[in-house]
Motif scaffolding. Structure first.
Motif, PDB file in Angstrom:
ATOM      1  N   ASP A 132       7.269  -2.182   6.772  1.00 32.60           N
ATOM      2  CA  ASP A 132       8.225  -1.986   5.681  1.00 32.60           C
ATOM      3  C   ASP A 132       7.551  -1.151   4.598  1.00 32.60           C
ATOM      4  O   ASP A 132       6.772  -1.654   3.787  1.00 32.60           O
ATOM      5  CB  ASP A 132       8.664  -3.339   5.106  1.00 32.60           C
ATOM      6  N   LYS A 133       7.832   0.155   4.592  1.00 35.94           N
ATOM      7  CA  LYS A 133       7.128   1.063   3.694  1.00 35.94           C
ATOM      8  C   LYS A 133       7.464   0.824   2.218  1.00 35.94           C
ATOM      9  O   LYS A 133       6.788   1.342   1.335  1.00 35.94           O
ATOM     10  CB  LYS A 133       7.430   2.514   4.079  1.00 35.94           C
ATOM     11  N   ARG A 134       8.474   0.024   1.946  1.00 36.10           N
ATOM     12  CA  ARG A 134       8.776  -0.310   0.562  1.00 36.10           C
ATOM     13  C   ARG A 134       7.711  -1.230  -0.023  1.00 36.10           C
ATOM     14  O   ARG A 134       7.595  -1.357  -1.247  1.00 36.10           O
ATOM     15  CB  ARG A 134      10.143  -0.995   0.463  1.00 36.10           C
ATOM     16  N   ARG A 135       6.935  -1.866   0.827  1.00 34.84           N
ATOM     17  CA  ARG A 135       5.880  -2.758   0.343  1.00 34.84           C
ATOM     18  C   ARG A 135       4.554  -2.515   1.065  1.00 34.84           C
ATOM     19  O   ARG A 135       3.804  -3.436   1.359  1.00 34.84           O
ATOM     20  CB  ARG A 135       6.306  -4.230   0.470  1.00 34.84           C
ATOM     21  N   SER A 136       4.269  -1.249   1.338  1.00 32.77           N
ATOM     22  CA  SER A 136       2.998  -0.906   1.985  1.00 32.77           C
ATOM     23  C   SER A 136       1.934  -0.498   0.980  1.00 32.77           C
ATOM     24  O   SER A 136       0.746  -0.446   1.312  1.00 32.77           O
ATOM     25  CB  SER A 136       3.211   0.226   3.000  1.00 32.77           C
ATOM     26  N   ASN A 137       2.344  -0.197  -0.252  1.00 32.05           N
ATOM     27  CA  ASN A 137       1.420   0.269  -1.290  1.00 32.05           C
ATOM     28  C   ASN A 137       0.795  -0.935  -2.000  1.00 32.05           C
ATOM     29  O   ASN A 137       1.507  -1.819  -2.487  1.00 32.05           O
ATOM     30  CB  ASN A 137       2.184   1.142  -2.285  1.00 32.05           C
ATOM     31  N   LEU A 138      -0.523  -0.953  -2.083  1.00 26.80           N
ATOM     32  CA  LEU A 138      -1.222  -2.094  -2.677  1.00 26.80           C
ATOM     33  C   LEU A 138      -0.782  -2.360  -4.102  1.00 26.80           C
ATOM     34  O   LEU A 138      -0.575  -3.516  -4.498  1.00 26.80           O
ATOM     35  CB  LEU A 138      -2.738  -1.859  -2.624  1.00 26.80           C
ATOM     36  N   SER A 139      -0.632  -1.313  -4.902  1.00 29.07           N
ATOM     37  CA  SER A 139      -0.280  -1.513  -6.309  1.00 29.07           C
ATOM     38  C   SER A 139       1.114  -2.121  -6.452  1.00 29.07           C
ATOM     39  O   SER A 139       1.373  -2.903  -7.384  1.00 29.07           O
ATOM     40  CB  SER A 139      -0.379  -0.202  -7.082  1.00 29.07           C
ATOM     41  N   ILE A 140       2.018  -1.775  -5.538  1.00 34.25           N
ATOM     42  CA  ILE A 140       3.359  -2.363  -5.577  1.00 34.25           C
ATOM     43  C   ILE A 140       3.305  -3.828  -5.176  1.00 34.25           C
ATOM     44  O   ILE A 140       3.935  -4.687  -5.803  1.00 34.25           O
ATOM     45  CB  ILE A 140       4.308  -1.570  -4.659  1.00 34.25           C
ATOM     46  N   ILE A 141       2.561  -4.129  -4.133  1.00 35.54           N
ATOM     47  CA  ILE A 141       2.411  -5.525  -3.707  1.00 35.54           C
ATOM     48  C   ILE A 141       1.809  -6.358  -4.831  1.00 35.54           C
ATOM     49  O   ILE A 141       2.293  -7.446  -5.164  1.00 35.54           O
ATOM     50  CB  ILE A 141       1.519  -5.634  -2.455  1.00 35.54           C
ATOM     51  N   ARG A 142       0.762  -5.837  -5.453  1.00 27.97           N
ATOM     52  CA  ARG A 142       0.000  -6.605  -6.438  1.00 27.97           C
ATOM     53  C   ARG A 142       0.659  -6.626  -7.812  1.00 27.97           C
ATOM     54  O   ARG A 142       0.205  -7.349  -8.723  1.00 27.97           O
ATOM     55  CB  ARG A 142      -1.411  -6.023  -6.527  1.00 27.97           C
ATOM     56  N   SER A 143       1.714  -5.874  -7.998  1.00 31.45           N
ATOM     57  CA  SER A 143       2.395  -5.822  -9.293  1.00 31.45           C
ATOM     58  C   SER A 143       2.752  -7.224  -9.782  1.00 31.45           C
ATOM     59  O   SER A 143       3.317  -8.030  -9.060  1.00 31.45           O
ATOM     60  CB  SER A 143       3.661  -4.973  -9.170  1.00 31.45           C
TER      61      SER A 143
END
Length: 329
Positions: A132-143
């Motif tokens: 799920d590329k909407r949540r593949s970015n670390l900064s987005i996950i860790r927000s």
């Protein structure tokens, strides 16, 4: 050819030497694993450990390290400059030799499932491991970080990939995945102004600020103050060093700093760097400075170290910081 992968876990502890040593010892005690670097940061309250070896041994060592960190680090009292969401904040696996990214994705998935099932820590997959590329970015996950994750974990779309859908108060949550080489790189400014550091970060990072993209692709950046240097820094992750090399990042940060009346006074690596980064930087600066162009590896590396000001904050030993020079496997 023997398969080799690298693991670069980030732990939310950069002050307690006993805790850091215990985690490092857990890793080095696993047969078939080579402990390459332990890099603690006091103000960030974060330690980056680099190790490598055959895939199964690396997965075993990573699991043991995550377990030890969860036992020794208490996120309820942890504070630091660096964003974080768990005792083991992020644990990437990186292909080095004789192995494809798809194979590393499988090993990362095995590690994530084991951490979720056996340790009961919420685990999020990222980068190449996340479908799920909407949540593949670390900064987005860790927000939202640790403090907000107690609510975030229950929001639609934010159930962890493995482990309980409940935030662990002591250990937090962790992020695991397969990715390419990433260079963690900080540039120190001749100012204590966090505002200036943040403005530079906004100007250079790919995501930019409030919808306006920054000048550098494949760069994530924040600005902060480091008490140990009595200076502000631009702290960055360079996620594609072929497309956006270290020396161009250094020059762009310097250019943006000058626009704001500040100077760059040094830079530092968090963890290790591939040799190619320094060789390319050496070629760039020898050409730019019209130096006696020399393809000799030693000359190119030393030129890069000098021009990137890697020794300004302390001794920079290439034999301990360049992956190829210490990965004797």
């Amino acid at each position: 050819m023997k398969q080799i992968i690298e693991c670069v876990p980030n732990f939310s502890e950069g002050i307690n030497a006993d805790t850091i040593a215990a985690i490092a010892n857990t890793i080095s005690s696993v047969e078939g694993v080579h402990l390459l670097n332990v890099d603690p940061g006091h103000d960030a309250n974060r330690t980056v450990i680099t190790f490598a070896g055959e895939p199964r041994a690396v997965v075993d060592a990573a699991f043991s390290a995550i377990k030890t960190a969860g036992e020794l680090i208490d996120m309820r009292t942890q504070k630091g400059e660096h964003p974080r969401m768990g005792a083991t904040d992020v644990c990437p696996l990186v292909p080095v030799r004789g192995i494809t990214m798809d194979e590393v994705v499988q090993y990362a998935d095995k590690l994530a499932r084991r951490v979720g099932d056996e340790l009961q820590i919420p685990v999020y997959l990222y980068e190449n491991s996340q479908t799920d590329k909407r949540r593949s970015n670390l900064s987005i996950i860790r927000s939202g970080e640790y403090e907000d994750f107690f609510e975030k974990i229950h929001q639609p779309g934010w159930q962890p990939d493995y482990g309980p859908a409940e935030m662990d108060a002591k250990r937090g949550a962790t992020v695991i995945g397969a990715r390419n080489y990433l260079v963690a790189y900080n540039i120190t400014l001749g100012t204590t102004s966090v505002d200036i550091a943040k403005k530079i970060a906004y100007a250079v990072r790919e995501s930019g600020y409030k919808g306006t993209p920054g000048s550098l692709k494949f760069v994530k950046a924040i600005g902060w103050y480091m008490d140990e240097y009595n200076a502000a820094q631009v702290s960055m992750n360079l996620t594609n060093i072929e497309r956006t090399p270290v020396h161009l990042v250094f020059e762009e940060v310097r250019r943006q700093a000058q626009k704001l009346g500040a100077e760059v006074t040094g830079s530092e690596l968090i963890g290790l760097i591939p040799l190619t980064c320094l060789l390319e930087a050496g070629k760039y600066y020898q050409g730019k400075r019209e130096l006696n162009y020399n393809q000799n590896e030693t000359s190119l590396v030393q030129t890069a170290v000098n021009e990137l000001m890697l020794g300004a904050l302390g001794e920079f030993d290439v034999n301990r910081r360049v992956i190829e020079y210490i990965l004797e496997i």
